[in-house]
Motif scaffolding. Structure first.
Motif, PDB file in Angstrom:
ATOM      1  N   ILE A  47      -3.312   2.340  -2.791  1.00 51.40           N
ATOM      2  CA  ILE A  47      -3.026   3.479  -1.924  1.00 51.40           C
ATOM      3  C   ILE A  47      -3.844   3.329  -0.636  1.00 51.40           C
ATOM      4  CG2 ILE A  47      -2.476   5.021  -3.849  1.00 51.40           C
ATOM      5  CD1 ILE A  47      -5.298   6.212  -3.599  1.00 51.40           C
ATOM      6  N   ASP A  48      -3.631   4.232   0.314  1.00 50.77           N
ATOM      7  CA  ASP A  48      -4.414   4.172   1.540  1.00 50.77           C
ATOM      8  C   ASP A  48      -5.633   5.098   1.446  1.00 50.77           C
ATOM      9  OD1 ASP A  48      -3.332   6.718   1.936  1.00 50.77           O
ATOM     10  OD2 ASP A  48      -1.890   6.030   3.433  1.00 50.77           O
TER      11      ASP A  48
ATOM     12  N   VAL B 159       0.854  -1.188   0.000  1.00 54.29           N
ATOM     13  CA  VAL B 159       0.000   0.000   0.000  1.00 54.29           C
ATOM     14  C   VAL B 159       0.888   1.235   0.000  1.00 54.29           C
ATOM     15  CG1 VAL B 159      -1.820   1.258   1.208  1.00 54.29           C
ATOM     16  CG2 VAL B 159      -1.787  -1.258   1.261  1.00 54.29           C
ATOM     17  N   ALA B 160       0.804   2.023  -1.051  1.00 53.74           N
ATOM     18  CA  ALA B 160       1.637   3.225  -1.166  1.00 53.74           C
ATOM     19  C   ALA B 160       1.078   4.342  -0.296  1.00 53.74           C
ATOM     20  CB  ALA B 160       1.688   3.682  -2.620  1.00 53.74           C
ATOM     21  N   LYS B 161       1.957   4.971   0.473  1.00 54.57           N
ATOM     22  CA  LYS B 161       1.592   6.159   1.230  1.00 54.57           C
ATOM     23  C   LYS B 161       1.624   7.372   0.298  1.00 54.57           C
ATOM     24  CE  LYS B 161       1.265   3.726   4.948  1.00 54.57           C
ATOM     25  NZ  LYS B 161      -0.062   3.347   5.442  1.00 54.57           N
TER      26      LYS B 161
ATOM     27  N   PHE C 240       2.654  10.191  -4.932  1.00 55.23           N
ATOM     28  CA  PHE C 240       3.023  11.329  -5.769  1.00 55.23           C
ATOM     29  C   PHE C 240       4.269  11.011  -6.596  1.00 55.23           C
ATOM     30  CE2 PHE C 240       0.244  13.853  -2.970  1.00 55.23           C
ATOM     31  CZ  PHE C 240      -0.411  14.598  -3.931  1.00 55.23           C
ATOM     32  N   ARG C 241       5.192  10.256  -6.024  1.00 60.23           N
ATOM     33  CA  ARG C 241       6.403   9.884  -6.752  1.00 60.23           C
ATOM     34  C   ARG C 241       6.085   8.999  -7.954  1.00 60.23           C
ATOM     35  NH1 ARG C 241      10.275   6.255  -6.039  1.00 60.23           N
ATOM     36  NH2 ARG C 241      12.301   6.926  -6.773  1.00 60.23           N
ATOM     37  N   MET C 242       5.087   8.144  -7.797  1.00 63.36           N
ATOM     38  CA  MET C 242       4.764   7.201  -8.867  1.00 63.36           C
ATOM     39  C   MET C 242       3.815   7.779  -9.906  1.00 63.36           C
ATOM     40  SD  MET C 242       4.705   3.408  -7.162  1.00 63.36           S
ATOM     41  CE  MET C 242       3.663   3.788  -5.762  1.00 63.36           C
ATOM     42  N   PHE C 243       3.250   8.947  -9.641  1.00 66.24           N
ATOM     43  CA  PHE C 243       2.381   9.552 -10.638  1.00 66.24           C
ATOM     44  C   PHE C 243       3.104   9.721 -11.970  1.00 66.24           C
ATOM     45  CE2 PHE C 243      -0.753  11.877  -7.595  1.00 66.24           C
ATOM     46  CZ  PHE C 243      -1.478  10.709  -7.464  1.00 66.24           C
TER      47      PHE C 243
END
Length: 201
Positions: A49-50, A14-16, A21-24
């Motif tokens: 995501i969370d 689960v990405a915080k 934003f980094r992976m956008f």
């Protein structure tokens, strides 16, 4: 180089918010970023995501549209590709996802939802080789990843590269797609190294 592989999970876990934003735009450094149709680079990418991040993105701007727990962002990444966020009940738990959907395809939003549910309801926790490579690319700092330039043979130029540590020989670049199983394991966090491998995910 533009490659098309739909859909694809690009991060395990689960990405915080900071990771989200980094992976956008994890492809921001590619040399042909503004050449031709880049839809295939983004469309089909997804990660979990969370709830906090999901709510934040819903509140940040009025969505382009909202259909129940699914909404699309007004700002397009490229062409007709934009962020679509999902809240999906899986195994009695509501989970949240960010995806890139090509809205020129009227079936893309539902097809993406189906793909996520199919992937996340598998009885055995596993990662395909492609998912391992995408996770490595997503979590590697920009200083240690890039794209093969003019010094590489012509057929390899534009392909993604990753920095590896070669012990006494120092660090060196290697094409992401050519990493060996041992090199992949060394780049993954410990808790992901020994997950079973599946042919497709």
């Amino acid at each position: 180089m533009t490659s098309i592989a739909l859909p694809r999970k690009i991060f395990q876990g689960v990405a915080k918010r900071a990771d989200m934003f980094r992976m956008f735009d994890r492809h921001a450094m590619r040399p042909d970023r503004f050449d031709g149709d880049q839809s295939g680079v983004y469309a089909g990418e997804w990660f979990e995501i969370d709830e906090t991040s999901y709510s934040y993105m819903l509140d940040i701007l009025p969505p382009l549209w909202m259909r129940g727990p699914i909404f699309a962002m007004r700002e397009f990444m490229t062409g007709s590709v934009t962020s679509v966020f999902y809240a999906i009940r899986i195994d009695d738990t509501v989970r949240y996802f960010h995806t890139y959907c090509d809205l020129s395809d009227p079936n893309s939003v539902e097809a993406m939802r189906t793909a996520i549910v199919d992937r996340e309801t598998r009885p055995v926790r596993a990662m395909s080789r492609e998912e391992r490579l995408e996770h490595i690319w997503s979590t590697t700092a920009d200083d240690y990843r890039g794209y093969a330039g003019p010094r590489w043979p012509k057929p390899m130029q534009g392909h993604r590269t990753i920095m590896l540590y070669g012990g006494q020989d120092g660090s060196f670049l290697k094409l992401l797609e050519t990493l060996s199983d041992d090199e992949i394991a060394a780049k993954l966090p410990v808790h992901l190294r020994h997950l079973p491998t599946v042919l497709a995910a």
